[in-house]
Scaffold this motif. Structure first.
Motif, PDB file in Angstrom:
ATOM      1  N   ALA A  99      60.674  60.306  43.642  1.00 53.72           N
ATOM      2  CA  ALA A  99      61.059  58.792  43.535  1.00 53.72           C
ATOM      3  C   ALA A  99      61.709  58.306  45.255  1.00 53.72           C
ATOM      4  O   ALA A  99      60.858  57.525  45.733  1.00 53.72           O
ATOM      5  CB  ALA A  99      62.687  59.170  43.061  1.00 53.72           C
ATOM      6  N   PHE A 131      58.812  59.550  47.469  1.00 58.66           N
ATOM      7  CA  PHE A 131      57.329  58.830  47.522  1.00 58.66           C
ATOM      8  C   PHE A 131      57.172  58.007  46.937  1.00 58.66           C
ATOM      9  O   PHE A 131      56.495  57.244  47.842  1.00 58.66           O
ATOM     10  CB  PHE A 131      56.702  60.001  46.609  1.00 58.66           C
ATOM     11  CG  PHE A 131      55.011  59.914  47.184  1.00 58.66           C
ATOM     12  CD1 PHE A 131      54.770  60.171  48.004  1.00 58.66           C
ATOM     13  CD2 PHE A 131      54.451  59.507  46.488  1.00 58.66           C
ATOM     14  CE1 PHE A 131      53.473  60.122  48.632  1.00 58.66           C
ATOM     15  CE2 PHE A 131      52.984  59.058  46.716  1.00 58.66           C
ATOM     16  CZ  PHE A 131      52.615  59.990  48.066  1.00 58.66           C
ATOM     17  N   LYS A 132      58.210  56.990  45.500  1.00 55.64           N
ATOM     18  CA  LYS A 132      57.845  55.821  45.774  1.00 55.64           C
ATOM     19  C   LYS A 132      58.407  55.074  46.148  1.00 55.64           C
ATOM     20  O   LYS A 132      58.162  53.746  46.565  1.00 55.64           O
ATOM     21  CB  LYS A 132      58.303  55.685  44.469  1.00 55.64           C
ATOM     22  CG  LYS A 132      56.835  56.390  44.113  1.00 55.64           C
ATOM     23  CD  LYS A 132      57.219  56.571  41.832  1.00 55.64           C
ATOM     24  CE  LYS A 132      56.097  57.157  40.916  1.00 55.64           C
ATOM     25  NZ  LYS A 132      54.889  57.154  41.511  1.00 55.64           N
ATOM     26  N   THR A 133      59.320  55.413  46.911  1.00 52.61           N
ATOM     27  CA  THR A 133      60.578  54.286  47.278  1.00 52.61           C
ATOM     28  C   THR A 133      60.690  54.383  48.749  1.00 52.61           C
ATOM     29  O   THR A 133      61.578  53.359  49.629  1.00 52.61           O
ATOM     30  CB  THR A 133      61.366  54.003  46.737  1.00 52.61           C
ATOM     31  OG1 THR A 133      62.202  55.323  47.547  1.00 52.61           O
ATOM     32  CG2 THR A 133      61.829  54.010  45.181  1.00 52.61           C
TER      33      THR A 133
END
Lengths: 359, 218
Positions: free
Chosen positions: B195, B197-199
């Motif tokens: 999460a 890494f994505k946000t």
């Protein structure tokens, strides 16, 4: 008597049970506003019909034998598939695109490491009959609008291309190698990819992150142009989202086993893991569909949906009409049953002179 | 987002090799970090936006999987054992190289044919990996979970075989054990929370920095 519950199950007490209900109402309200009609499939079905729907694996189903028919029944672990079944059968004659929404409890046999809960409240919307860029944009837009209406902040969307590896590799790798490659890409396991001869696929793991940088990197990797139409679609879907933060992770596979050209995960502040997910898929005899679903429990745990209703204490002898008038004004009324009663959590008290605030 | 990023590092063997990698990526921990006697658990670095924690190797994966630390350094032995789905391992740092192997006493090995096994008892820190490895070749493994000093198990009759990390093989030899099978080659990876890494844009940037740091060393 002990209150021990089986693993992964819990009681929802005040105020969380109320928050749960108010979140469902807020989310479904926004979804209904976009023309999605509610359906309510049953909690239990024949095991074989549940297992045949998209998104459900037999392993996840809690099964038991129906004492009446002796057939195996199962509790649903996902509602998306049930909605797909309804669309493909009982609502097959209704003109497309068909917009449906749902909310209800689901149960799985086993929780996972991050979310040990076995019972969860699933809520979502499905658009059946199209998986075009316009359809995907609508569904994502509805999801973001509904979540924003609950007060969730920092919403960010991670887009993925669930069938990317098949599209690129189906002519150059045997199926077993494709499956292994997908598993390694899913974990972005650079070390194992090099060790197992997939080094040429490493740029895919690097083509992740904010759309502005990841999309050009992915276009560069796609030198044969096999992905061109998909990537154009991704770009248009992202553009339609406006100022929401959008990232791209082309090889994400967590839970996207049945999605086709586009999949998305929704993340937000204060929520561990993702809030919801969705994408395009096929129902029935291959009819295109796109939808999203989320678990309301995570939002409750993040403190959303709390309702602060004024509670007014009505001492013994308060006129019935007064009480009704107060409720019409938005108060919750708590009436004394005996003269010795008291209200500990009331914010107000009624007196013959009017409502006064409790100290 | 003003909260500092947290990088989880494993105590012991890998820590010494990890510090040069951190330095190449531009992270220098405060002096107390390298002090074995320091009782602090969380350390600052030369960068105000990056803090370090020093925990057991297996706990690095747990901290990162739950997002309590956004980044970490862990061997693929640990990742295989846990199978956390919330962890990405985007960079092979090429440090902490060793292998995960099956070993048994040389006396047993001399008369043993691994092809004929149907059931084995092994002492190991890696019961999941061991069970999966043996199951894949049709052998049922009974695993005795130990947290260290695996080599004692065959000596004292706890289990005839062990599954453990082997780097030079010296410890095995000193205890009269020989390697009979390699389960996996091991090296340390940069791991990141899915999460985060994505946000969190900073996490993506750090992955790129560690990737060039690892490439520069290779």
């Amino acid at each position: 008597m002990t209150a021990l519950l089986p693993e992964g199950l819990r009681d929802r007490l005040p105020p969380h049970a109320e928050a749960n209900a108010s979140l469902v109402a807020t989310l479904l309200g926004v979804i209904a506003g976009h023309g999605y009609d509610r359906v309510q499939p049953p909690l239990v079905e024949f095991e074989e019909s549940l297992a045949a729907t998209v998104g459900t694996t037999k392993r996840e189903l809690l099964r038991f034998v129906d004492p009446v028919t002796q057939r195996t029944l199962a509790l649903r672990s996902d509602i998306t598939g049930q909605v797909g079944r309804i669309a493909a059968t009982r609502l097959a004659h209704v003109p497309r695109p068909l917009r449906l929404s749902y909310a209800g409890p689901v149960l799985r046999v086993k929780g996972d490491q991050l979310t040990p809960e076995r019972e969860r409240l699933q809520l979502g919307a499905e658009l059946i009959g199209s998986d075009s860029v316009a359809a995907a944009s609508e569904v994502l837009g509805v999801a973001v609008e509904a979540l924003a209406a609950t007060g969730l902040t920092g919403i960010s969307i991670d887009l993925t291309l669930p069938d990317i590896v098949e599209t690129l590799a189906s002519h150059v790798l045997p199926q077993a190698r494709i499956d292994r490659l997908k598993a390694l890409l899913d974990m972005k396991d650079a070390g194992a990819m090099t060790a197992e001869g997939f080094a040429s696929w490493l740029p895919l793991t690097a083509a992740t992150g904010p759309l502005a940088t990841a999309l050009p990197a992915l276009r560069a990797f796609d030198h044969a142009g096999l992905l061109a139409s998909r990537l154009d679609g991704i770009e248009q879907v992202a553009a339609a989202l406006g100022d929401v933060r959008v990232t791209l992770d082309p090889t994400e596979r967590h839970g996207f086993e049945y999605q086709s050209w586009i999949g998305f995960s929704i993340f937000a502040d204060a929520i561990r893991g993702e809030v919801g997910r969705g994408g395009s898929y096929r129902v029935g005899d291959g009819e295109a569909a796109v939808g999203f679903s989320l678990y309301v429990d995570g939002l409750v745990d993040a403190g959303l949906g709390a309702t602060t209703r004024r509670r007014v204490w009505l001492p013994l002898g308060t006129p019935v009409e007064t009480a009704a008038a107060l409720r019409a004004d938005g108060y919750a009324t708590v009436a004394a049953l005996a003269a010795s009663d008291a209200c500990e959590d009331c914010t107000h008290r009624w007196t013959p002179a009017g409502v006064v605030e409790e100290a | 987002m003003t909260e500092p990023l947290i990088i989880a590092l494993p105590k012991g063997r890998i820590l010494k090799e990890a510090l040069p990698v951190l330095a190449r990526a531009g992270i220098v921990p405060e002096a107390a970090f390298s002090d074995e006697d320091s009782r602090a658990l969380r350390f600052t670095t030369n960068l105000p936006g990056v803090d370090l924690i020093r925990v057991r190797a297996f706990d690095v994966a747990t901290f990162v999987a739950f997002g309590a630390a956004q980044l970490g350094i862990a061997g693929n032995d640990v990742l295989m054992e846990f199978g956390f789905t919330e962890i990405y391992a985007p960079v092979d740092l090429g440090i902490g190289r060793c292998r995960l192997s099956v070993a048994e006493s040389s006396a047993l090995a001399s008369g043993d044919d691994p092809r004929a096994w149907s059931h084995v008892r092994v002492a190991t820190k890696y019961p999941n990996v061991a069970r999966a490895h043996f199951a894949a070749r049709g052998v049922q493994a009974e695993c005795v979970k130990l947290n260290g000093a695996m080599e004692l198990a065959p000596l004292l009759g706890l289990s005839p075989r062990i599954v453990d990390l082997v780097s030079t093989g010296r410890t095995l030899a000193e205890n009269g054990l020989v390697e009979v099978e390699t389960i996996a080659e091991v090296s340390s990876r940069l791991i990141v929370n899915r999460a985060a890494f994505k946000t969190d844009g900073r996490v993506v940037d750090w992955v790129a920095k560690f990737r060039s740091a690892a490439d520069a060393a290779a």
